[in-house]
Design a protein around this motif. Structure first.
Motif: not given
Ligand SMILES: Nc1ncnc2c1ncn2[C@@H]1O[C@H](COP(=O)(O)OP(=O)(O)OP(=O)(O)O)[C@@H](O)[C@H]1O
Ligand SMILES: [Mg+2]
Lengths: 355, 333
Positions: A190, A353-355, B12, B14, B56, B60-63
């Motif tokens: 990134r 977070d990207a999404a 994950k 939220y 996701k 690797g798009l989110c932690s």
């Protein structure tokens, strides 16, 4: 990897419609200003022709140029020293409130330094023009230099908006379309993507300003005569030099470019942080000006990015930067702000977070 | 054979806004599974089960917490190495709508790593040529070659899905992840995608993870399904094992006029389990034969329209695993 990402971004950030709009605006601006200035010149000429030349009265077309004599320099030095005394006393009385206003002490010190420069270099009996952040005084008639610097100042605003659209929209668009996911699952990292986008947005800003400024210069020198008057340039009220008035073009180009790039960085950071086009583009320009004004009301204007990015205020002695400002304060302030904005853009993109 | 995807303890959460302080939406709650080369694994779960969230995290798009390994590379520590082996559609196929399919693929290639692009091409070949060849091949694979130069804006949903797959396939990854690739497609479109997925796994040995809530489709497309409900994997079954329920009992369906009453009757009379009433049909697991059950029902005065022994469908497994025990609702604890 970086090079290919960079070229990709350059192509993506290129919007034909925005570019054409920009060119049309520039063309209209150039045309209108050229017509207006030309008719003013005609008017001045016709008035000047009606006045018979008389002993002791200088011709109107050169009225902004100054010719110094040893006596006039001493006279003005006395006046400015008195003004400086008054300003310094006021500064003491006002205390911190002094910093809420333009810096009179800085201004008078600059005037005095310039007069001393003229005296030390015996610039007597020569017609002299002054350069300032806004342009150059090359006489009553409009010259190529005054045309380019006047239009250049208006262009600055337009290019700032363009830079904000490109830089502020680059992440917002990607998030809105969802294509950011496609980018982020590629093995480039990134951080590299942020760098490619930022450098590309800066390239666009530089290119747009360069093209528009070059067009302006071309029109200016084609339509109006170059003045080339001997001009006093000053930097930060401490370094002086005398050279052709056309050098103001280079100075203005450079200082305006710093401003354009600064706003591009602001918009880029805002877009990366908010992921929203409106906040990325519109908000920085409006918000940051408002915040800048509020901050300067508290006497801290010199520590805010809007003021620190305006290096043109350190060119010429007629400018009045905010209280306490000078180039060597603005430079580190500017570096800290741009670095902080850039770093926050990186952190926002890399860690969230990207999404 | 080494797994192409290894997920362990993937979690994950939220923050739950507007709910009790400290509450969290456990979108994905400690899931573990593996995908092997050549295997098509279905990721099946109702809306909000956590499929997209898990994808996701895996891409690797989110932690996340837990570990994800793609082709042996840990996504957390060897991010780029791991991603070199991945092609994916996450949530929707994402593309630049004002550009053509060809442009989109070329652009994607331009942001992919050179090493992956060069794989399988003679050394010294010009990168531009390689990219053109790859783009052409990807378009051919998904059958979009004839419309390659029209703007994606003008594409139908099915064409966009196919372009999404072409994007995911561009660098010939070892792991392909498709989030609801059949979403919004007509039966022909669904079949095309299914055939494509099956052939990619069979011919190219790609490990494929497909998410969906289309039960029937999963059954036809996958070798194995993971059923996910409220962030947890509640079943991990090979398709061939689906024919039986967990106890190994047969599944029987009875069509009758008074289904509710019949269900109660069957429960008492035969000791049937997992009884589900669905309109005029009663589904249950029992050891009794079709003949025995028909006889009992007719003697008790029910109008019996049909009794059949069914293969245990994915739908049954799904209904049973997702709705067993736990109450409905958000996965908030
Ligand atoms: N960014 C977010 N912030 C808060 N909660 C989220 C976020 N994204 C997803 N969730 C929650 O996580 C849970 C799982 O959502 P997810 O999108 O992974 O489900 P899904 O299985 O893909 O569902 P669908 O079949 O509808 O696509 C849901 O309860 C959802 O509300
Ligand atoms: Mg989903």
């Amino acid at each position: 990897m970086f090079a290919r990402l960079y070229w990709g971004e350059l192509r993506k950030q290129t919007s034909k419609s925005v570019m054409i709009t920009l060119l049309i605006i520039t063309a209209v601006l150039l045309l209108l200003t050229a017509v207006l200035f030309d008719s003013v010149n005609d008017l001045i000429d016709s008035v000047a022709d009606d006045i018979p030349p008389e002993e002791g009265i200088e011709p109107i077309r050169d009225s902004y140029l100054t010719v110094y004599t040893p006596q006039s320099v001493e006279q003005q030095l006395t006046i400015y020293r008195a003004l400086l005394d008054g300003a310094e006393r006021e500064k003491e009385e006002l205390g911190f409130d002094y910093y809420r206003n333009p810096d009179a002490v800085y201004h008078y010190k600059g005037q005095i330094a310039m007069l001393e420069y003229i005296r030390d270099n015996e610039l007597y009996g020569v017609e002299l023009a002054y350069a300032s952040g806004l342009g150059v005084s090359t006489g009553a008639r409009f010259t190529a230099e005054t045309f380019v610097t006047t239009v250049g100042t208006i262009l600055l605003l337009i290019v700032i908006i363009y830079a904000a659209i490109v830089a502020g929209g680059t992440f917002a668009d990607e998030f809105k379309r969802g294509t950011v996911k496609m980018l982020f699952i590629r093995p480039s990292g990134r951080g590299t993507i942020v760098t490619a986008k930022l450098v590309s947005a800066l390239t666009h800003s530089i290119a747009a300003y360069t093209v528009m400024f070059a067009l302006t210069a071309a029109v200016g020198y084609a339509v109006f005569p170059a003045s080339g008057a001997q001009t006093i340039y000053s930097f930060n009220n401490s370094a002086f030099t005398v050279s052709s008035s056309s050098n103001i073009l280079g100075i203005m180009f450079a200082t305006n470019l710093i401003e354009v790039l600064t706003y591009a960085v602001i918009a880029f950071a805002a877009g990366a942080l908010t992921r929203n086009k409106v906040f990325g583009i519109v908000a920085p320009i409006i918000l940051i000006e408002v915040v800048g004004m509020i901050i300067s009301m508290f006497g801290l204007g010199r520590f805010f990015i809007t003021d620190a990015a305006d290096w043109s205020q350190f060119v010429g002695v007629s400018n009045l930067p905010y209280g306490g400002a000078n180039f060597f304060i603005s430079l580190p302030v500017w570096i800290v702000w741009t670095a902080a904005l850039t770093v926050s853009a990186y952190l926002a993109v890399i860690n969230r977070d990207a999404a | 054979m080494d797994a192409v995807l290894t997920v362990s303890g993937l979690t994950k959460h939220y923050p739950a806004r507007g709910m009790a302080k400290g509450a969290a939406i456990k979108a994905v709650d400690g899931i573990s599974f593996e995908v092997y080369p050549g295997e098509v694994v279905g990721f099946l779960g109702p809306n909000g089960a956590g499929k997209t969230t898990a994808i996701k995290a895996i891409t690797g798009l989110c932690s996340y917490s837990g570990t994800v390994k793609i082709a042996g590379h840990d996504l957390g520590t060897e991010h780029n190495e791991a991603l070199k082996n991945l092609g994916a559609i996450v949530e929707n196929p994402d593309m630049y709508l004002n550009k053509s399919a060809e442009w989109n693929l070329k652009y994607l290639a331009s942001v992919s790593d050179e090493q992956s692009l060069r794989k399988g091409f003679p050394p010294g070949e010009k990168l531009g040529r390689i990219i053109s060849r790859r783009v052409e091949k990807a378009l051919e694979t998904v059958g979009l070659k004839s419309r390659a130069t029209s703007r994606v804006k003008t594409y139908s949903l099915g064409m966009k899905q196919r372009l999404g797959i072409a994007q995911a396939l561009l660098t010939e990854p070892k792991l392909l992840i498709l989030d609801e690739p059949a979403n919004g497609l007509d039966p022909d479109g669904i079949k095309d995608i299914r055939d494509l997925v099956r052939s990619l796994a069979a011919k190219n040995g790609i490990g494929i993870l497909v998410s969906s809530h289309q039960l029937h489709e999963m059954q036809l497309m996958c070798d194995r399904v993971l059923i996910i409900s409220r962030g947890k994997i509640v079943a991990d079954k090979k398709i061939e094992d689906l024919a039986r329920d967990s106890s190994g009992a047969r599944r029987i369906t009875v069509r009758t006029d008074r289904a509710e009453e019949a269900a109660r009757f069957i429960g008492e009379k035969t000791g049937a389990e997992n009884i589900v009433v669905d309109g005029g049909a009663v589904h249950f697991s029992a050891d009794a034969t079709v003949a025995e059950i028909t006889k009992e029902l007719v003697m008790a005065g029910f109008n019996v329209y049909g009794v059949s022994e069914d293969e245990l469908s994915l739908e049954d497994v799904f209904m049973r695993e997702v709705h067993s025990g736990a109450e409905e609702g958000e996965n908030v604890r």
